[in-house]
Design an enzyme around this catalytic site. Structure first.
Site, PDB file in Angstrom:
ATOM      1  N   ALA A 121      -1.736  -4.570   2.223  1.00 16.75           N
ATOM      2  CA  ALA A 121      -1.878  -3.137   1.938  1.00 16.75           C
ATOM      3  C   ALA A 121      -2.055  -2.338   3.234  1.00 16.75           C
ATOM      4  CB  ALA A 121      -3.077  -2.926   1.013  1.00 16.75           C
ATOM      5  N   PRO A 122      -1.530  -1.095   3.260  1.00 15.81           N
ATOM      6  CA  PRO A 122      -0.935  -0.317   2.163  1.00 15.81           C
ATOM      7  C   PRO A 122       0.549  -0.541   1.932  1.00 15.81           C
ATOM      8  CG  PRO A 122      -1.141   1.066   4.088  1.00 15.81           C
ATOM      9  CD  PRO A 122      -1.753  -0.263   4.466  1.00 15.81           C
ATOM     10  N   GLY A 123       1.181  -1.462   2.659  1.00 17.34           N
ATOM     11  CA  GLY A 123       2.520  -1.873   2.259  1.00 17.34           C
ATOM     12  C   GLY A 123       3.673  -1.511   3.167  1.00 17.34           C
ATOM     13  N   GLY A 124       3.438  -0.794   4.255  1.00 16.80           N
ATOM     14  CA  GLY A 124       4.537  -0.455   5.149  1.00 16.80           C
ATOM     15  C   GLY A 124       5.201  -1.678   5.744  1.00 16.80           C
ATOM     16  N   ARG A 148      -6.652  -0.788  -2.555  1.00 13.95           N
ATOM     17  CA  ARG A 148      -5.567  -0.951  -1.581  1.00 13.95           C
ATOM     18  C   ARG A 148      -4.335  -1.564  -2.247  1.00 13.95           C
ATOM     19  NH1 ARG A 148      -6.381  -0.715   3.745  1.00 13.95           N
ATOM     20  NH2 ARG A 148      -5.151  -2.568   4.214  1.00 13.95           N
ATOM     21  N   CYS A 240      -4.683  -3.734  15.209  1.00 18.34           N
ATOM     22  CA  CYS A 240      -4.540  -2.424  15.840  1.00 18.34           C
ATOM     23  C   CYS A 240      -5.812  -2.107  16.620  1.00 18.34           C
ATOM     24  CB  CYS A 240      -4.236  -1.339  14.804  1.00 18.34           C
ATOM     25  SG  CYS A 240      -5.456  -1.189  13.483  1.00 18.34           S
TER      26      CYS A 240
END
Length: 483
Positions: A121-124, A148, A240
């Site tokens: 998640a969120p799926g990009g 999520r 990140c």
């Protein structure tokens, strides 16, 4: 720079000064952290080419520059709210920060591979993987939090993903019964320092103790990925954040545990300026191979920050037996719904060749890639795309179903003007012209704009067109601002 950002900047930079010796140009880094982050998109390859999307955006006054390293990526000015535009609601694009698009590129994907996105998640990234597989075959997208998962499924539906099974659970305990995978992405939960340009308030929560706490979970996730990876397969571990405690040190620990059964590969992306991984930190000297990891500093490409490690499992390690896939249930008479749908909208017969229907809920039917082989465990939150409601009379396409199938409809399809488009997305009734409805019969119709499906509407005999666009889908209900 806004006044708020100027106020936040000293505290924000103070939380990052421990990385000063790792950064080649500290003043440039500080300037980048203080600037708003550009908006980035990638074009949905099943619906529009990146060049055509850029032209469409230019026609609406939105400048878009291609990414140097990713053919379907576009960079927009900071502050563009993509979710409030009709083309986003139509699933022509997905907004994803440029740095966040990097891990999937390094998975080295090809159709036919069995892939696991362990923290999806969120799926990009999940959607990126799905399209790299040709929206065919088997992708499993797992995440832990229910809220999520909802965002993940929403994005996959909007983009028309049919080759993915969504599961919910702790990725560190992903079951052996799921089998092994050719490719695994571990985009691990982290302290998110690399997102400070977008979320400067996070600076107040950052400290070394947080990174050390997160590292234990990150090691558990990466360890499980190694177990579930097929011999000769590839794992991409990413975060990140800037913290070596969550990045190189995690990778170093798992490499040491594996005793040569896992190796680092060089992570390189032509067209993108990157920095090597850290090989010494906080008094600990790491194996020189950790330099093959990839770091993305914000000032080098005007992005967020990211870390990626590419790992391959020894092909000589014994593999596991292939488990039998889950049985996808179809009830007697379900095919009749498809025949009725094909007849009403004039859909081509060949449309269903690479798809199969499945009944996962009493509400209706899902579409799944014909060669999708979902695992028996963990239990699925959903497979493929929920495309038709059958528990109402008359049955109807979902909005996701209309977006997926509508471009091939030859009947009961109604093209809207820009003004009508805005009214439709705002869930307002509108009155089409006689010419617009000349080839439509009263009842459900697929509405389009510039040839792209937007969803479903009801054309009443009174002459009114009632929008069925779901309010929960996006901010497009504020449609006038989307022009």
């Amino acid at each position: 720079m806004t006044a708020r950002r100027r106020t936040d900047l000293p505290a924000l930079l103070a939380s990052l000064t421990r990385y000063r010796d790792l950064i080649d140009d500290w003043p440039a880094f500080c300037e980048a952290i203080a600037r708003p982050l550009p908006t980035c998109l990638w074009a949905n390859p099943a619906r529009i080419a990146a060049g055509a999307l850029a032209e469409l955006l230019a026609g609406e006054g939105i400048a878009a520059a291609p990414l140097a390293w990713r053919a379907d990526g576009l960079r927009l000015a900071p502050g563009v709210r993509s979710g409030r535009h009709w083309w986003y609601c139509a699933g022509l694009a997905h907004a994803q920060e440029e740095a966040s698009q990097l891990p999937v590129t390094l998975l080295d994907l090809a159709p036919g591979q069995r892939v696991l996105d362990l923290c999806a998640a969120p799926g990009g990234k999940t959607a990126q993987i799905a399209f790299a597989l040709g929206n065919r075959g088997t992708l499993v997208a797992n995440d832990l939090a229910a809220e999520r998962i909802k965002a993940l499924v929403g994005n996959l539906d909007r983009l028309g993903i049919v080759n993915t099974t969504v599961t919910r659970g702790d990725g560190a305990n992903f079951p052996t019964a799921a089998g092994q995978f050719d490719r695994i992405l571990v985009d691990a939960p982290c302290s998110s320092e690399g997102t400070l340009r977008r979320n400067p308030d996070r600076a107040a929560d950052l400290d070394v103790a947080l990174s050390e706490r997160l590292a234990a979970r990150q090691r558990a996730l990466l360890r499980k990925a190694v177990q579930r990876c097929r011999p000769g397969g590839r794992i991409v571990y990413s975060t990140c954040t800037f913290a070596p405690e969550e990045n190189e040190l995690v990778v170093a620990d798992i490499l040491a545990e594996q005793g040569g059964r896992l190796r680092l590969c060089a992570a390189e992306v032509p067209g993108l300026k990157t920095a090597p991984g850290v090989t010494a930190w906080a008094g600990r000297t790491l194996d020189p191979s950790l330099a093959q990891c990839l770091r993305l500093w914000p000032h080098d490409n005007d992005t967020g920050g990211f870390f990626v490690a590419v790992l391959e499992k020894d092909p000589t390690v014994p593999g596991e037996p292939e488990p039998a896939p889950a049985v996808l249930a179809v009830e007697p008479g379900d095919e009749d719904w498809v025949e009725a749908l094909t007849d009403r909208y004039g859909l081509p017969e060949g449309l269903w060749r690479d798809l199969r229907i499945q009944r996962q809920t009493r509400r209706g039917l899902h579409l799944v890639a014909a060669d999708h082989r979902p695992p028996v465990a963990p239990g699925a939150e959903g497979r493929g795309l929920f495309f038709q409601r059958t528990n109402i009379r008359p049955p109807k396409l979902t909005t996701a179903g209309a977006l997926l199938l509508g471009s091939q409809a030859t009947r009961h399809r109604l093209e809207l003007t820009a003004t009508q488009r805005d009214a439709y997305l705002a869930r307002e009734d509108l009155v089409p012209s006689a010419q617009q409805v000349a080839e439509a019969a009263p009842g459900q119709v697929i509405v389009t704009y510039r040839g792209f499906p937007l969803g479903l509407a009801i054309w009443h005999r009174s002459g009114t067109l009632a929008s069925l666009f779901p309010s929960r889908w996006s901010g497009c209900a504020g449609a006038p601002a989307a022009r």
